[in-house]
Scaffold this active site. Sequence first.
Site, mmCIF file in Angstrom:
data_model
loop_
_atom_site.group_PDB
_atom_site.id
_atom_site.type_symbol
_atom_site.label_atom_id
_atom_site.label_comp_id
_atom_site.label_asym_id
_atom_site.label_seq_id
_atom_site.Cartn_x
_atom_site.Cartn_y
_atom_site.Cartn_z
ATOM 1 N N MET A 64 0.817 -1.234 0.101
ATOM 2 C CA MET A 64 -0.002 0.023 -0.056
ATOM 3 C C MET A 64 0.844 1.293 -0.105
ATOM 4 S SD MET A 64 -3.419 -1.057 2.160
ATOM 5 C CE MET A 64 -2.739 -0.606 3.887
ATOM 6 N N GLU A 69 11.829 -0.324 4.892
ATOM 7 C CA GLU A 69 12.696 -1.255 4.770
ATOM 8 C C GLU A 69 11.885 -2.744 4.950
ATOM 9 O OE1 GLU A 69 15.862 -1.931 3.959
ATOM 10 O OE2 GLU A 69 15.934 0.049 3.458
ATOM 11 N N HIS A 71 9.129 -3.505 3.377
ATOM 12 C CA HIS A 71 8.524 -3.529 1.784
ATOM 13 C C HIS A 71 9.899 -4.142 1.348
ATOM 14 C CE1 HIS A 71 5.534 -0.716 3.513
ATOM 15 N NE2 HIS A 71 4.612 -1.625 3.120
ATOM 16 N N GLN A 95 -10.463 -3.131 2.212
ATOM 17 C CA GLN A 95 -9.978 -3.343 3.409
ATOM 18 C C GLN A 95 -9.883 -2.727 4.606
ATOM 19 O OE1 GLN A 95 -5.867 -4.213 1.277
ATOM 20 N NE2 GLN A 95 -5.104 -3.989 3.287
ATOM 21 N N ASP A 184 2.201 -9.507 8.734
ATOM 22 C CA ASP A 184 0.857 -9.890 8.900
ATOM 23 C C ASP A 184 0.558 -11.231 8.703
ATOM 24 O OD1 ASP A 184 -0.151 -7.056 8.541
ATOM 25 O OD2 ASP A 184 1.879 -7.015 7.127
ATOM 26 N N SER A 219 6.386 -0.265 10.063
ATOM 27 C CA SER A 219 5.076 -0.228 9.457
ATOM 28 C C SER A 219 4.953 1.213 8.931
ATOM 29 C CB SER A 219 4.223 -0.853 10.770
ATOM 30 O OG SER A 219 2.725 -0.156 10.136
ATOM 31 N N SER A 220 3.971 1.163 7.955
ATOM 32 C CA SER A 220 3.591 2.722 7.453
ATOM 33 C C SER A 220 2.932 3.441 8.649
ATOM 34 C CB SER A 220 2.833 2.604 6.249
ATOM 35 O OG SER A 220 3.559 1.626 5.385
#
Length: 321
Positions: A64, A69, A71, A95, A184, A219-220
Site C-alpha cells: 500500500m 525496509e 517492504h 480492506q 501480517d 510499519s507505515s
Amino acid sequence: MNVTGTIRQASKPMRTDTSKGAERGELPELAGRSPRVVTDGESLRQAVLAAHHAGQTVGLVPTMGALHEGHLSLVDAARAECDVAVVTIYVNPTQFAPDEDFQRYPRDLDRDLALLGDRGCDLAFVPANHEMYRPGHATFVDVGPIGEVLEGEFRPTHFRGVATVVLKLFQLALADRAYFGRKDYQQTLVVRQMVADLNVPIDVRVCPIVREPDGLPMSSRNAYLTPDDRRRAQALYRSLRLAEELAAEGERDVASIRQQMQRDIEGTGGVDVQYIAFVADGTLTPVETIAGPTTVAIAATVGKTRLIDNTLVSGNCSRGL
Ligand code: AMP
C-alpha cells in the site's frame, strides 16, 4: 510524478547528496534508476506476458506504499528469486472499515518510486481506484472462518477486502511468485488459503519481519505514533521477547506465559491489548500447551494507533544447552 495510463518511464527521482549512491561516491543521477510505472491493468499484464515470453520469471510484491525496509526486503527477495520484480502500490479502500484510516493513510509516491529505483525494482503498478474497482463492482472473496478470528474479530471486513484485492492483483499480474511479510501473519494464511481454494497458479512466499532498532516492526502506521506512543509501543515487542525467553526456559503453559506478558505490558501503561494469541504455527488453531512451533500474535492500540506483531516460539527447550 510522471505517470500516464500507458507504459512509460517514471520521472527520474530526485537524488540528494545523502542518497545511497552519493555515499558510494557515485554521481547522484547515476544512483539507481526509476522503475517503469504502469497505471492500468492491461499494461501490467502485457509487461508480464512479455517477460514470460522472454523466458523470465516474475515476482510480485503487493503493497500500500509509504514504503520502508520491510517492504523493500520483499523486493530484495523477489529480485533474488525472480528475473523481474513487480511492486504494486495501491491503498485498497475495501480492506478499511469506514471508521479506519483510509483517508489519512500515508501516501508519498515520488519517494516510493525513488526507493524502488534504488532497490532495482523493474516495474511499479500504481492503479487509480477506478482501475481496480470498476463502477458496479460487486464480487468479493469470502475467506470464511479464517477471516473471523483475531484480526477479523476487530476488523470484520478486512480480510474480505484483502483477499479480493490480492486476487485481482494476481489476475492482473500473472506473476510466478508473490511475496508477503510475516508481520501480517494472519494475512499470509488468508492469502495461502485463497490461492489453494481458488486454484491460483502462484507460489506464495513469506519473508521475515523487519524491525526498527527498538524492536518495533517497521510499519507505515508507525508514522502515526507520537514520541510517547512510540515508547509505549515497545511493550508489545518486549512482551513477545518475554514469551520467547519463557518458552526457551521450558515454560509450556500458555496461560502462564500470557499472564506474564499481560503483566509486563500493564506495567508500561497506555497500551490497550486486544488479543494475545498462541496458535500452532502455520494455522490459527489455538494451543494451550507449547508442544511445537507456535506463533504468538499480539494486537494492541497505543494512543490512536492500532499495532500488530508476532513471533515464533518453539517447543524445544534451550535451557542448559
Ligand atoms: P502493506 O503496505 O502494509 O500492505 O504491506 C505490504 C507487504 O509488506 C505485506 O506483505 C506486509 O506483510 C509486508 N510488510 C509490512 N511491514 C513489514 C515488516 N516490518 N517486515 C516484513 N514485511 C513487512
